[in-house]
Write a protein that holds these residues in place. Structure first.
Motif, PDB file in Angstrom:
ATOM      1  N   GLU A 142       0.800  -1.226   0.000  1.00  0.00           N
ATOM      2  CA  GLU A 142       0.000   0.000   0.000  1.00  0.00           C
ATOM      3  C   GLU A 142       0.831   1.274   0.000  1.00  0.00           C
ATOM      4  OE1 GLU A 142      -1.827  -0.912   4.126  1.00  0.00           O
ATOM      5  OE2 GLU A 142      -2.077   1.227   3.892  1.00  0.00           O
ATOM      6  N   TYR A 143       2.145   1.155   0.197  1.00  0.00           N
ATOM      7  CA  TYR A 143       2.994   2.349   0.134  1.00  0.00           C
ATOM      8  C   TYR A 143       3.796   2.395  -1.160  1.00  0.00           C
ATOM      9  CZ  TYR A 143       1.478   2.341   4.902  1.00  0.00           C
ATOM     10  OH  TYR A 143       0.683   2.331   6.013  1.00  0.00           O
ATOM     11  N   LYS A 144       3.348   1.603  -2.120  1.00  0.00           N
ATOM     12  CA  LYS A 144       4.029   1.565  -3.418  1.00  0.00           C
ATOM     13  C   LYS A 144       3.106   2.121  -4.507  1.00  0.00           C
ATOM     14  CE  LYS A 144       7.424  -2.121  -2.836  1.00  0.00           C
ATOM     15  NZ  LYS A 144       7.565  -1.947  -1.399  1.00  0.00           N
ATOM     16  N   ALA A 145       3.719   2.695  -5.549  1.00  0.00           N
ATOM     17  CA  ALA A 145       2.972   3.310  -6.649  1.00  0.00           C
ATOM     18  C   ALA A 145       1.991   2.334  -7.291  1.00  0.00           C
ATOM     19  CB  ALA A 145       3.952   3.842  -7.688  1.00  0.00           C
ATOM     20  N   GLU A 146       2.479   1.097  -7.463  1.00  0.00           N
ATOM     21  CA  GLU A 146       1.690   0.093  -8.171  1.00  0.00           C
ATOM     22  C   GLU A 146       0.302  -0.082  -7.558  1.00  0.00           C
ATOM     23  OE1 GLU A 146       3.797  -3.640  -8.374  1.00  0.00           O
ATOM     24  OE2 GLU A 146       2.078  -4.529  -9.435  1.00  0.00           O
ATOM     25  N   PHE A 147       0.226   0.070  -6.228  1.00  0.00           N
ATOM     26  CA  PHE A 147      -1.018  -0.123  -5.493  1.00  0.00           C
ATOM     27  C   PHE A 147      -2.100   0.868  -5.950  1.00  0.00           C
ATOM     28  CE2 PHE A 147      -3.635   0.066  -1.541  1.00  0.00           C
ATOM     29  CZ  PHE A 147      -3.862  -1.281  -1.369  1.00  0.00           C
ATOM     30  N   GLU A 163       6.327   5.276   0.028  1.00  0.00           N
ATOM     31  CA  GLU A 163       7.509   5.122   0.885  1.00  0.00           C
ATOM     32  C   GLU A 163       8.749   5.832   0.382  1.00  0.00           C
ATOM     33  OE1 GLU A 163       7.697   0.882   1.311  1.00  0.00           O
ATOM     34  OE2 GLU A 163       8.536   0.560  -0.669  1.00  0.00           O
ATOM     35  N   THR A 164       8.806   6.129  -0.914  1.00  0.00           N
ATOM     36  CA  THR A 164      10.004   6.807  -1.452  1.00  0.00           C
ATOM     37  C   THR A 164       9.632   7.828  -2.529  1.00  0.00           C
ATOM     38  OG1 THR A 164      10.269   5.159  -3.203  1.00  0.00           O
ATOM     39  CG2 THR A 164      11.468   4.745  -1.134  1.00  0.00           C
ATOM     40  N   TRP A 199       7.888  17.246  -2.702  1.00  0.00           N
ATOM     41  CA  TRP A 199       7.924  16.314  -1.553  1.00  0.00           C
ATOM     42  C   TRP A 199       8.760  16.883  -0.403  1.00  0.00           C
ATOM     43  CZ3 TRP A 199       8.943  14.539  -6.601  1.00  0.00           C
ATOM     44  CH2 TRP A 199      10.274  14.627  -7.008  1.00  0.00           C
ATOM     45  N   PRO A 200       8.252  17.950   0.229  1.00  0.00           N
ATOM     46  CA  PRO A 200       8.997  18.540   1.354  1.00  0.00           C
ATOM     47  C   PRO A 200       8.958  17.625   2.570  1.00  0.00           C
ATOM     48  CG  PRO A 200       6.818  19.509   1.239  1.00  0.00           C
ATOM     49  CD  PRO A 200       6.941  18.579   0.048  1.00  0.00           C
ATOM     50  N   SER A 201       9.899  17.837   3.486  1.00  0.00           N
ATOM     51  CA  SER A 201       9.819  17.162   4.779  1.00  0.00           C
ATOM     52  C   SER A 201      10.021  18.217   5.850  1.00  0.00           C
ATOM     53  CB  SER A 201      10.855  16.061   4.900  1.00  0.00           C
ATOM     54  OG  SER A 201      12.125  16.616   5.148  1.00  0.00           O
ATOM     55  N   GLY A 253       5.605   5.581  14.280  1.00  0.00           N
ATOM     56  CA  GLY A 253       7.023   5.698  13.977  1.00  0.00           C
ATOM     57  C   GLY A 253       7.392   5.373  12.532  1.00  0.00           C
ATOM     58  N   TYR A 254       6.392   5.106  11.690  1.00  0.00           N
ATOM     59  CA  TYR A 254       6.675   4.851  10.277  1.00  0.00           C
ATOM     60  C   TYR A 254       6.780   6.186   9.520  1.00  0.00           C
ATOM     61  CZ  TYR A 254       5.160   0.007  11.155  1.00  0.00           C
ATOM     62  OH  TYR A 254       5.035  -1.264  11.627  1.00  0.00           O
ATOM     63  N   THR A 255       7.742   6.278   8.599  1.00  0.00           N
ATOM     64  CA  THR A 255       7.945   7.508   7.833  1.00  0.00           C
ATOM     65  C   THR A 255       7.489   7.307   6.394  1.00  0.00           C
ATOM     66  OG1 THR A 255       9.877   7.961   9.170  1.00  0.00           O
ATOM     67  CG2 THR A 255       9.659   9.229   7.159  1.00  0.00           C
ATOM     68  N   TYR A 256       6.594   8.183   5.943  1.00  0.00           N
ATOM     69  CA  TYR A 256       6.096   8.091   4.573  1.00  0.00           C
ATOM     70  C   TYR A 256       5.940   9.480   3.965  1.00  0.00           C
ATOM     71  CZ  TYR A 256       4.804   3.342   5.854  1.00  0.00           C
ATOM     72  OH  TYR A 256       4.853   2.050   6.283  1.00  0.00           O
ATOM     73  N   TYR A 257       5.829   9.532   2.624  1.00  0.00           N
ATOM     74  CA  TYR A 257       5.452  10.739   1.910  1.00  0.00           C
ATOM     75  C   TYR A 257       3.936  10.687   1.740  1.00  0.00           C
ATOM     76  CZ  TYR A 257      10.415  11.199   0.840  1.00  0.00           C
ATOM     77  OH  TYR A 257      11.774  11.328   0.941  1.00  0.00           O
ATOM     78  N   ARG A 258       3.244  11.575   2.430  1.00  0.00           N
ATOM     79  CA  ARG A 258       1.797  11.490   2.489  1.00  0.00           C
ATOM     80  C   ARG A 258       1.178  12.544   1.571  1.00  0.00           C
ATOM     81  NH1 ARG A 258      -0.503   8.333   6.298  1.00  0.00           N
ATOM     82  NH2 ARG A 258       1.516   8.183   7.362  1.00  0.00           N
ATOM     83  N   PHE A 259       0.218  12.149   0.755  1.00  0.00           N
ATOM     84  CA  PHE A 259      -0.424  13.076  -0.183  1.00  0.00           C
ATOM     85  C   PHE A 259      -1.276  14.094   0.579  1.00  0.00           C
ATOM     86  CE2 PHE A 259      -4.117  14.065  -3.039  1.00  0.00           C
ATOM     87  CZ  PHE A 259      -3.397  14.933  -3.850  1.00  0.00           C
TER      88      PHE A 259
END
Lengths: 289, 289
Positions: A142-147, A163-164, A199-201, A253-259
């Motif tokens: 679910e954290y991959k583009a393909e999904f 995720e990236t 994709w800022p952090s 504690g999981y790090t993701y790029y969130r829309f």
């Protein structure tokens, strides 16, 4: 280690600071006994009137929340400071179901209340399966583009995270931009006029980026510039929109790029000293053209 | 608050520092779904060869242990320092069953291993019920004298604990001794020759009492005495045995007076400076005469 079991263990650990929450939540998970169902702890919900609630457990597949009501439990707007909201994920509510477990009752009664929640969730699964809308929990993908490849658009309300940076670029079908050995912080996105992918952090040696608790405003400021304000000056002379994935650490504690939606430069507030102010102008973006 | 649900919540919290233990233990509890069964976390077991093991979960009603085997899990004698053993409860083993859950497997496989544990416990319950030896978990009463009134003797191996000095005296059918407004630290026990009931604790303003990690030796030293060594002098001139309940805090933070056996004064080591050394001479005591 299996991603699901590791996720649920983290979730139970997160629960363990409170009294009976860990008992109730672990019982719901184990008696539901269906690892196609995702659960999310401590979910902030934005209501249509602009107020927030914090619920103890959230089933994102069914817009279903559980509150574990112990003595001293609170759910008032006053107690939820903007500090507590920061870095939390927020779902936009109205029409969500909320079930309360009253923990002042006997163990038998608490068990009966949990059985009722399990019946509700089971009915929701059955309904979605009949209607062929059920999407099994799939943390491996679910954290991959393909999904998300089958979607025509991404919606903020669906809490989409990747995720990236490579996965973001793959989803939008653009090349990962390089700057020498470094990856750039944004990429051109030709299909939309005057718009880039960003994709800022909130932590980076060269940038001070902050997202507001309600996720509607982002401030961007370059630090350690040779000529301070250079970056802001460049953007102010070339205003554009940004499809934004904000990199954050979730409550487990999981790090993701969130829309976070599409953001527009607020020309009235932005300047070379305070930095750039971006305001959300759309809570969805097309990915098929 | 219900004592059982509060106890299990505390137990799950205690588990939450480790990886998957909380997942496995909470699943065992909820799927077994029988609140007549007691579970105890992090149980130290003394083997007949004098070594110790630490098991993650213990079912005292069935002498059954579960180990949650994660990468990095250890059970070696070397790693268990006497520090870690202090204030832990120790069961005397040999003949106990130990089942290992291997957490390097898939979620489906881990679930199957847990199902097998639940089948074992269910079979053990059935057997005890057929043989009419099953004693349901009863935290409302198991720390009260009444709960043990039918016994002829108390055994250390049964891990008997009482919640107050009053309960100790009631069980042995003696009067709670008073010293002005204070309760005394011991009571006469006429049925046994030259023997008193004693309930030391490891913290007290006037006493330095310590029990050894293996619970076989207790040292007793009066502090802040007007004439140092007075108490030791008195006891050395009047040696006797002591039926001992040591007050300690268990791993979940509950404080009880725990039966440790009958102790005899070690005349060879005791003196006015180092204090009194008591060694265990019996791991049981008669309560019916």
């Amino acid at each position: 280690m299996n991603k699901k079991i590791e996720y649920i263990s983290r979730l139970l650990k997160k629960m363990s600071s409170k009294g009976l929450e860990i008992y109730v939540i672990s019982r719901i998970w184990h008696l539901l006994d269906n690892d196609e169902v995702k659960i999310v702890p401590q979910q902030y919900v934005r209501h249509s009137d602009g107020t927030y609630s914090l619920t103890d457990l959230y089933f994102p597949q069914f817009d279903f929340h559980v509150e574990v009501n112990e003595p001293g439990h609170y759910i008032t707007q006053e107690k939820i400071s903007s500090d507590a909201l920061r870095e939390k994920n927020i779902v936009e509510s109205s029409g969500h179901h909320v079930k309360v477990i009253n923990c002042t009752e006997s163990i038998e009664n608490i068990h009966l209340q949990i059985d009722a929640v399990i019946r509700d969730i089971t009915a929701a699964i059955d309904l979605q399966k009949r209607e062929k809308t059920f999407k099994p929990w799939n943390p491996e993908f679910e954290y991959k583009a393909e999904f998300y490849k089958n979607l025509t658009e991404l919606k903020v309300a669906e809490n989409i995270a990747l995720e990236t940076i490579e996965q973001i670029c793959e989803l939008f079908n653009v090349k990962v931009p390089k700057m020498g050995y470094l990856r750039k912080g944004a990429a051109p996105f030709p299909p939309m006029e005057n718009t880039i992918l960003w994709w800022p952090s909130d932590y980076n040696r060269n940038w001070e980026n902050k997202i507001s608790p309600d996720s509607l405003t982002i401030t961007e400021r370059a630090v350690n510039e040779k000529n301070p304000g250079d970056h802001a000056f460049g953007v102010l002379n070339n205003p554009h929109n940004r499809v934004t994935f904000f990199k954050d650490r979730d409550i487990l504690g999981y790090t993701y790029y969130r829309f976070k939606g599409v953001f527009q430069l607020d020309m009235s507030r932005s300047n070379k000293v305070d930095g750039l102010f971006w305001v959300r102008v759309s809570d969805f973006v097309r990915i098929k053209f």
